[in-house]
Scaffold this active site. Sequence first.
Site, PDB file in Angstrom:
ATOM      1  N   GLU A 237       0.856  -1.202   0.000  1.00 58.82           N
ATOM      2  CA  GLU A 237       0.000   0.000   0.000  1.00 58.82           C
ATOM      3  C   GLU A 237       0.889   1.248   0.000  1.00 58.82           C
ATOM      4  O   GLU A 237       2.097   1.141   0.255  1.00 58.82           O
ATOM      5  CB  GLU A 237      -0.885  -0.013   1.253  1.00 58.82           C
TER       6      GLU A 237
ATOM      7  N   ALA B  28       2.603   1.150   3.349  1.00 61.34           N
ATOM      8  CA  ALA B  28       3.096  -0.119   3.899  1.00 61.34           C
ATOM      9  C   ALA B  28       3.607  -1.042   2.806  1.00 61.34           C
ATOM     10  O   ALA B  28       2.832  -1.522   1.981  1.00 61.34           O
ATOM     11  CB  ALA B  28       1.982  -0.823   4.679  1.00 61.34           C
TER      12      ALA B  28
ATOM     13  N   PHE C 261       1.756  -0.261  -6.457  1.00 59.01           N
ATOM     14  CA  PHE C 261       2.835  -0.977  -7.182  1.00 59.01           C
ATOM     15  C   PHE C 261       2.413  -2.407  -7.560  1.00 59.01           C
ATOM     16  O   PHE C 261       3.229  -3.328  -7.459  1.00 59.01           O
ATOM     17  CB  PHE C 261       4.120  -1.087  -6.346  1.00 59.01           C
TER      18      PHE C 261
ATOM     19  N   THR D  86       1.832  -5.502  -9.678  1.00 54.46           N
ATOM     20  CA  THR D  86       2.189  -6.108 -10.965  1.00 54.46           C
ATOM     21  C   THR D  86       0.974  -6.830 -11.542  1.00 54.46           C
ATOM     22  O   THR D  86       0.251  -7.493 -10.795  1.00 54.46           O
ATOM     23  CB  THR D  86       3.365  -7.093 -10.761  1.00 54.46           C
TER      24      THR D  86
ATOM     25  N   GLU E  78       8.441 -17.213  -3.463  1.00 56.91           N
ATOM     26  CA  GLU E  78       8.625 -16.005  -4.284  1.00 56.91           C
ATOM     27  C   GLU E  78      10.099 -15.577  -4.325  1.00 56.91           C
ATOM     28  O   GLU E  78      10.628 -15.205  -5.371  1.00 56.91           O
ATOM     29  CB  GLU E  78       7.753 -14.893  -3.689  1.00 56.91           C
TER      30      GLU E  78
ATOM     31  N   GLY F 253      30.713   0.455 -22.961  1.00 56.34           N
ATOM     32  CA  GLY F 253      31.050   1.851 -23.257  1.00 56.34           C
ATOM     33  C   GLY F 253      29.803   2.674 -23.534  1.00 56.34           C
ATOM     34  O   GLY F 253      28.729   2.423 -22.966  1.00 56.34           O
TER      35      GLY F 253
HETATM   36  C1  LIG Z   1       7.910  -2.661  -9.983  1.00 54.57           C
HETATM   37  C2  LIG Z   1       7.327  -3.128  -8.699  1.00 54.57           C
HETATM   38  C3  LIG Z   1       6.408  -4.160  -8.691  1.00 54.57           C
HETATM   39  C4  LIG Z   1       5.817  -4.571  -7.499  1.00 54.57           C
HETATM   40  N1  LIG Z   1       4.840  -5.543  -7.520  1.00 54.57           N
HETATM   41  C5  LIG Z   1       4.147  -5.805  -6.388  1.00 54.57           C
HETATM   42  C6  LIG Z   1       3.004  -6.681  -6.411  1.00 54.57           C
HETATM   43  O1  LIG Z   1       2.679  -7.267  -7.449  1.00 54.57           O
HETATM   44  N2  LIG Z   1       2.301  -6.856  -5.273  1.00 54.57           N
HETATM   45  C7  LIG Z   1       2.637  -6.237  -4.089  1.00 54.57           C
HETATM   46  O2  LIG Z   1       1.958  -6.435  -3.097  1.00 54.57           O
HETATM   47  N3  LIG Z   1       3.724  -5.415  -4.043  1.00 54.57           N
HETATM   48  C8  LIG Z   1       4.470  -5.179  -5.156  1.00 54.57           C
HETATM   49  N4  LIG Z   1       5.556  -4.328  -5.112  1.00 54.57           N
HETATM   50  C9  LIG Z   1       5.914  -3.711  -3.835  1.00 54.57           C
HETATM   51  C10 LIG Z   1       7.243  -4.163  -3.256  1.00 54.57           C
HETATM   52  O3  LIG Z   1       7.160  -5.456  -2.740  1.00 54.57           O
HETATM   53  C11 LIG Z   1       7.628  -3.091  -2.235  1.00 54.57           C
HETATM   54  O4  LIG Z   1       8.020  -1.947  -2.962  1.00 54.57           O
HETATM   55  C12 LIG Z   1       8.719  -3.546  -1.308  1.00 54.57           C
HETATM   56  O5  LIG Z   1       8.256  -4.520  -0.419  1.00 54.57           O
HETATM   57  C13 LIG Z   1       9.303  -2.367  -0.511  1.00 54.57           C
HETATM   58  O6  LIG Z   1       8.274  -1.678   0.124  1.00 54.57           O
HETATM   59  P1  LIG Z   1       8.167  -0.072  -0.009  1.00 54.57           P
HETATM   60  O7  LIG Z   1       8.297   0.270  -1.433  1.00 54.57           O
HETATM   61  O8  LIG Z   1       6.991   0.375   0.734  1.00 54.57           O
HETATM   62  O9  LIG Z   1       9.478   0.462   0.702  1.00 54.57           O
HETATM   63  P2  LIG Z   1       9.650   0.731   2.267  1.00 54.57           P
HETATM   64  O10 LIG Z   1       9.104  -0.385   3.055  1.00 54.57           O
HETATM   65  O11 LIG Z   1       9.161   2.101   2.553  1.00 54.57           O
HETATM   66  O12 LIG Z   1      11.235   0.711   2.387  1.00 54.57           O
HETATM   67  C14 LIG Z   1      12.039   1.681   1.714  1.00 54.57           C
HETATM   68  C15 LIG Z   1      13.476   1.249   1.815  1.00 54.57           C
HETATM   69  O13 LIG Z   1      13.866   1.295   3.182  1.00 54.57           O
HETATM   70  C16 LIG Z   1      14.765   0.266   3.474  1.00 54.57           C
HETATM   71  N5  LIG Z   1      14.215  -0.531   4.583  1.00 54.57           N
HETATM   72  C17 LIG Z   1      12.955  -0.990   4.727  1.00 54.57           C
HETATM   73  N6  LIG Z   1      12.845  -1.690   5.873  1.00 54.57           N
HETATM   74  C18 LIG Z   1      14.052  -1.659   6.473  1.00 54.57           C
HETATM   75  C19 LIG Z   1      14.590  -2.210   7.681  1.00 54.57           C
HETATM   76  N7  LIG Z   1      13.830  -2.948   8.503  1.00 54.57           N
HETATM   77  N8  LIG Z   1      15.890  -1.972   7.977  1.00 54.57           N
HETATM   78  C20 LIG Z   1      16.661  -1.224   7.131  1.00 54.57           C
HETATM   79  N9  LIG Z   1      16.225  -0.720   5.989  1.00 54.57           N
HETATM   80  C21 LIG Z   1      14.935  -0.917   5.644  1.00 54.57           C
HETATM   81  C22 LIG Z   1      14.968  -0.514   2.196  1.00 54.57           C
HETATM   82  O14 LIG Z   1      16.120  -0.041   1.526  1.00 54.57           O
HETATM   83  C23 LIG Z   1      13.736  -0.192   1.386  1.00 54.57           C
HETATM   84  O15 LIG Z   1      13.968  -0.285  -0.007  1.00 54.57           O
HETATM   85  C24 LIG Z   1       6.191  -3.941  -6.283  1.00 54.57           C
HETATM   86  C25 LIG Z   1       7.154  -2.934  -6.286  1.00 54.57           C
HETATM   87  C26 LIG Z   1       7.706  -2.514  -7.474  1.00 54.57           C
HETATM   88  C27 LIG Z   1       8.711  -1.394  -7.440  1.00 54.57           C
END
Ligand SMILES: Cc1cc2nc3c(=O)[nH]c(=O)nc-3n(C[C@H](O)[C@H](O)[C@H](O)COP(=O)(O)OP(=O)(O)OC[C@H]3O[C@@H](n4cnc5c(N)ncnc54)[C@H](O)[C@@H]3O)c2cc1C
Length: 391
Positions: free
Chosen positions: A137, A140, A166, A168, A253, A350
Site C-alpha cells: 500500500e 506499507a 505498485f 504487478t 517467491e 562503453g
Molecule cells: C515494480 C514493482 C512491482 C511490485 N509488484 C508488487 C506486487 O505485485 N504486489 C505487491 O503487493 N507489491 C508489489 N511491489 C511492492 C514491493 O514489494 C515493495 O516496494 C517492497 O516490499 C518495498 O516496500 P516499499 O516500497 O513500501 O518500501 P519501504 O518499506 O518504505 O522501504 C524503503 C526502503 O527502506 C529500506 N528498509 C525498509 N525496511 C528496512 C529495515 N527494517 N531496515 C533497514 N532498511 C529498511 C529498504 O532499503 C527499502 O527499499 C512492487 C514494487 C515494485 C517497485
Amino acid sequence: MLDETHDGSSLPYFSSEHEILRAQIRRFVETEIKPYAQAWEEQGFVPREVLRRMGELGFFGIRYPQQYGGSEMDVLASVVLAEELGRSTFGGVAITVLVHTDMASVHIFNAGAQAIRDQFMPDIISGKKIVAVAVTEPDAGSDVKNIRTRARRDCDDYLLTGTKMFITNGIYADLYCVAAKTAQEGRPSESISMFLVEKDRPGFRVGKKLEKHGWLSSDTAELIFEDCRIPASNLLGGEGRGFYAIMRNFQNERIVMGAMAMGEAQAAIDLTLTWVTQRQAFGSPLWSKQSIRHRLAMLAAKVEAGRQLVFHAAWLAKSGVEATREVAMVKAYCGELVNEVMHTCLQFHGGMGFMRESAIERMARDARVHTIGGGATEVMLEEIAKRMHAP
Ligand SMILES: Cc1cc2nc3c(=O)[nH]c(=O)nc-3n(C[C@H](O)[C@H](O)[C@H](O)COP(=O)(O)OP(=O)(O)OC[C@H]3O[C@@H](n4cnc5c(N)ncnc54)[C@H](O)[C@@H]3O)c2cc1C
C-alpha cells in the site's frame, strides 16, 4: 552425456524432466519472446495471446495438479522457469509470468476453498485468467503488518476498502488476491486476511497506471477498493491467516526472484562476452585486456555461486527443511549481485551501453528493482542476522 541445454552446473538438483522443461522454455523465449518483446516494452504490457500460448504449453501449471491441467512438478521447476525467463533479457516479461504462476495464483491454490479452486485453477493454468497479488500500500511495503485496507463482514459478504500500490499485472489481471485487515485490534499478525477479488466486482477499480524505471513490459498499477463487495466464500484461508500465508509464500517467491536474477545476470555476462570479443580498442579486442577478462571471470564465478545458492535453497524447500535463512540469503545476494553484474557489463559496453538500443541498458534498469521488491535487501539481511549466533 549432457544434452545441449545442460551445462553441468545444475547437477545434481535437476532431473531429465526439468531439463526437458528448460529446453522448451528456452525455445519459447528465443522464438516467441525475444523477437517481439521490445514492442511490448513500448506498449507497457505482454499481450494476452502470448500468455495464453504459454498456458497452452503448460508453463503456468508446472506446480499444480493434473486434475486442473498442471504437471505437478516441484519448486526446482519454478527455478527453471524463472531462470530461463530471466535469460530472455526482458525482466518485464519474466515478472508478468512469475507473478501469475508463483506469487499470486499460489494464494488461490494453497488457501482457496475447494469450490474456488475448482472454479478458477483450470483457467489460471491455461492462461485464460491472469492473477495479481495486492499486498503493498502507499504507506506499507516492507512492513506488511501495517497495511490499512479493511475488510468488513456484511451478512454473507465482505466489503473491502483501501488502496494498493505498485501491483504487478494490476491493469490487465482478471483476478486479484488482496490482503486486508479483518480485525482492528489484537496481534497484527493475526489481523490480516487474504481475499479473491474478481475484476468486475462493484467497488473495485484500477487507480492509475504507474510509469516505471524498468520492467516496462510489465503493467503496474494502483488499485482502489471502495466498499468493494465480494462473497464471504472469496476469503482465502481462515480469517486472520493472511499474514502467515503471505510469509509462507514469500519463501517460494524469493527463490523464484533469485533464479530470475541469476538468469538475467548470466544473460548479461553472455552478451557482454560477445561484445568484448568483437569490440576493438587500442589495436585489439577488449577481451585481450586482462582487467576486463578477470572482472568478467569473477562475475561468472559469483553468478555460479548465486545459482548454486538458489538451487540449494530450492532443494531444501522441496525437501521440507526450514530454509528461511537460506532463502533470505538468496534474495539479498542475488538481488545485489545482478546489479553488480549489470553495472560492470554496461561499463564494458562503453557509450553503447548507455543507449536505449542496447539490451544491457534495459537490463540494467530492469535489475534495479531486485534489491527492493519482494523483500528489500536490508529486510533480508535482518532475517539472516537474526539467525546468526556467536559461537
Ligand atoms: C515494480 C514493482 C512491482 C511490485 N509488484 C508488487 C506486487 O505485485 N504486489 C505487491 O503487493 N507489491 C508489489 N511491489 C511492492 C514491493 O514489494 C515493495 O516496494 C517492497 O516490499 C518495498 O516496500 P516499499 O516500497 O513500501 O518500501 P519501504 O518499506 O518504505 O522501504 C524503503 C526502503 O527502506 C529500506 N528498509 C525498509 N525496511 C528496512 C529495515 N527494517 N531496515 C533497514 N532498511 C529498511 C529498504 O532499503 C527499502 O527499499 C512492487 C514494487 C515494485 C517497485
